[in-house]
Design a protein around this motif. Structure first.
Motif, short mmCIF file in Angstrom:
data_model
loop_
_atom_site.label_atom_id
_atom_site.label_comp_id
_atom_site.label_asym_id
_atom_site.label_seq_id
_atom_site.Cartn_x
_atom_site.Cartn_y
_atom_site.Cartn_z
N ASP A 6 0.86 -1.18 0.00
CA ASP A 6 0.00 0.00 0.00
C ASP A 6 0.90 1.24 0.00
N PRO A 7 0.81 2.13 -0.91
CA PRO A 7 1.68 3.33 -0.97
C PRO A 7 1.56 4.21 0.26
N ARG A 8 0.41 4.19 0.89
CA ARG A 8 0.24 5.03 2.10
C ARG A 8 1.08 4.49 3.26
N LEU A 9 1.11 3.12 3.35
CA LEU A 9 1.91 2.50 4.40
C LEU A 9 3.40 2.81 4.21
N LYS A 10 3.83 2.70 2.97
CA LYS A 10 5.23 3.00 2.66
C LYS A 10 5.58 4.44 3.02
N SER A 11 4.63 5.34 2.75
CA SER A 11 4.86 6.75 3.07
C SER A 11 4.97 6.98 4.56
N LEU A 12 4.05 6.29 5.31
CA LEU A 12 4.07 6.44 6.77
C LEU A 12 5.34 5.86 7.38
N GLU A 13 5.77 4.67 6.85
CA GLU A 13 7.00 4.07 7.35
C GLU A 13 8.21 4.96 7.08
N GLY A 14 8.23 5.62 5.92
CA GLY A 14 9.32 6.55 5.60
C GLY A 14 9.35 7.74 6.55
N ALA A 15 8.12 8.25 6.86
CA ALA A 15 8.05 9.39 7.79
C ALA A 15 8.52 8.99 9.18
N LEU A 16 8.11 7.74 9.59
CA LEU A 16 8.52 7.26 10.91
C LEU A 16 10.03 7.10 10.99
N GLN A 17 10.65 6.58 9.94
CA GLN A 17 12.10 6.41 9.94
C GLN A 17 12.81 7.77 10.00
N ALA A 18 12.25 8.76 9.31
CA ALA A 18 12.84 10.11 9.32
C ALA A 18 12.79 10.69 10.74
N GLU A 19 11.67 10.40 11.43
CA GLU A 19 11.55 10.90 12.81
C GLU A 19 12.55 10.19 13.73
N ARG A 20 12.72 8.85 13.45
CA ARG A 20 13.71 8.12 14.26
C ARG A 20 15.11 8.71 14.04
N ASP A 21 15.43 8.99 12.77
CA ASP A 21 16.75 9.55 12.46
C ASP A 21 16.93 10.92 13.12
N GLU A 22 15.87 11.73 13.11
CA GLU A 22 15.94 13.07 13.71
C GLU A 22 16.09 12.95 15.23
N ALA A 23 15.37 11.97 15.82
CA ALA A 23 15.46 11.76 17.27
C ALA A 23 16.87 11.33 17.65
N ASN A 24 17.44 10.41 16.84
CA ASN A 24 18.81 9.96 17.12
C ASN A 24 19.81 11.13 17.01
N ALA A 25 19.59 11.98 16.01
CA ALA A 25 20.47 13.14 15.85
C ALA A 25 20.35 14.07 17.04
N LEU A 26 19.12 14.23 17.54
CA LEU A 26 18.92 15.09 18.71
C LEU A 26 19.58 14.49 19.96
N ARG A 27 19.45 13.14 20.08
CA ARG A 27 20.09 12.48 21.22
C ARG A 27 21.61 12.67 21.17
N ASN A 28 22.18 12.51 19.97
CA ASN A 28 23.62 12.69 19.82
C ASN A 28 24.04 14.12 20.15
N GLU A 29 23.21 15.08 19.72
CA GLU A 29 23.52 16.49 20.00
C GLU A 29 23.44 16.77 21.50
N ILE A 30 22.42 16.19 22.14
CA ILE A 30 22.28 16.36 23.59
C ILE A 30 23.48 15.76 24.32
N GLU A 31 23.91 14.56 23.89
CA GLU A 31 25.04 13.90 24.52
C GLU A 31 26.32 14.71 24.33
#
Length: 300
Positions: A6-31
């Motif tokens: 389903d293209p919508r699922l793929k889009s949502l999974e991509g958005a979720l991964q982007a948020e994970r990457d951003e969260a990891n970047a924020l964690r690294n910056e905080i550390e």
């Protein structure tokens, strides 16, 4: 028609991964920020520790070749005097302490103390201010100063060796009435020791005839002035006096010769500006104590 992703699922999974990457970047910056903060705090602690010396106290300024500290009288008890410093006279320190009672600044001194620290050995010593420090000790005993309060300003020069300490001492004292006998390199150490020891013994024997002030009146003498006069007149060299005993014999022989003079002989030696009455009063005191060395300097 429902086969495939389903293209919508793929889009949502991509958005979720982007948020994970951003969260990891924020964690690294905080550390990273946290580590930087810890390093800054550790550096500040080390800087604070290095700015404090157990003897010299808190370092308040680093001016390159010299550093400024706020020390206490108590801690400065541990600082040694420079080995070539002029002779310490406790009676002079007591006189300075006594004068502070009528001073506008009663609990400390104008100006600054000067010390050195050798770069290789970290040995320290006081170059200038030994009598003021001695006075502060007496003031502490009399309750005029708090020995623990860090209110004594001291400058510390970083030097390589004793030769640099010699030159710095001379530079400090060029504008002060330092005696030639106390200047490094000006006198043979054996002659200086001979003069110092002989004058020390004279003072012990005739304590009433020695005064603290260099402007004392006849028949009194001042210790450092007598030492300087003996040195400048080259008494030891001219008369081949090799030690304290030789010099004392010479001095006492001169004192005996002076004591044998008549009033008429003394009056011929009187300075024109001095009244006869004052001169004879001084002579009377000299005879009372059998000490004539302060009546004039002809005997040198």
């Amino acid at each position: 028609e429902f086969a495939g992703p389903d293209p919508r699922l793929k889009s949502l999974e991509g958005a979720l991964q982007a948020e994970r990457d951003e969260a990891n970047a924020l964690r690294n910056e905080i550390e990273t920020i946290r580590l930087e903060k810890e390093q800054q705090e550790e550096a500040a602690k080390k800087a604070e520790a290095s700015a404090f010396d157990p003897i010299l106290g808190e370092r308040i300024a680093d001016l390159g070749d010299k550093k400024l500290y706020l020390a206490s009288i108590e801690s400065l008890q541990e600082i040694p005097m420079w080995e070539k410093q002029r002779a310490f006279r406790d009676e002079r320190a007591k006189a300075i302490a006594s004068d502070k009672k009528s001073s506008v600044v009663k609990h400390t001194f104008p100006g600054i103390f000067t010390a050195y620290r050798f770069k290789h050995t970290q040995n320290i010593g006081l170059l200038d201010g030994q009598h003021r420090l001695g006075a502060l000790k007496h003031m502490t005993k009399n309750g005029l100063c708090d020995p623990k309060e860090r209110n004594v300003l001291i400058e510390v020069f970083e030097l390589n060796d004793g030769k640099q300490a010699d030159r710095l001492f001379i530079e400090i004292n060029k504008a002060e009435p330092v005696k030639s006998i106390d200047m490094p390199g000006e006198v043979n150490p054996n002659i200086k020791t001979t003069i110092d020891e002989a004058v020390d013994e004279l003072r012990a024997t005739y304590s009433d005839m020695f005064k603290v002030s260099s402007k004392c009146l006849a028949p009194h003498v001042q210790m450092d002035t007598l030492r300087e006069d003996l040195f400048e007149a080259d008494v030891c060299g001219r008369h081949n006096l090799r030690d304290k005993a030789d010099l004392l014999r010479y001095i006492m022989a001169k004192n005996q010769q002076l004591g044998a003079q008549t009033d008429e002989e003394w009056l011929r030696q009187k300075a024109k500006r001095k009244s006869e009455k004052a001169f004879m009063k001084a002579l009377e005191k000299a005879r009372k104590h059998n000490f004539f060395l302060g009546m004039n300097k002809d005997w040198f």
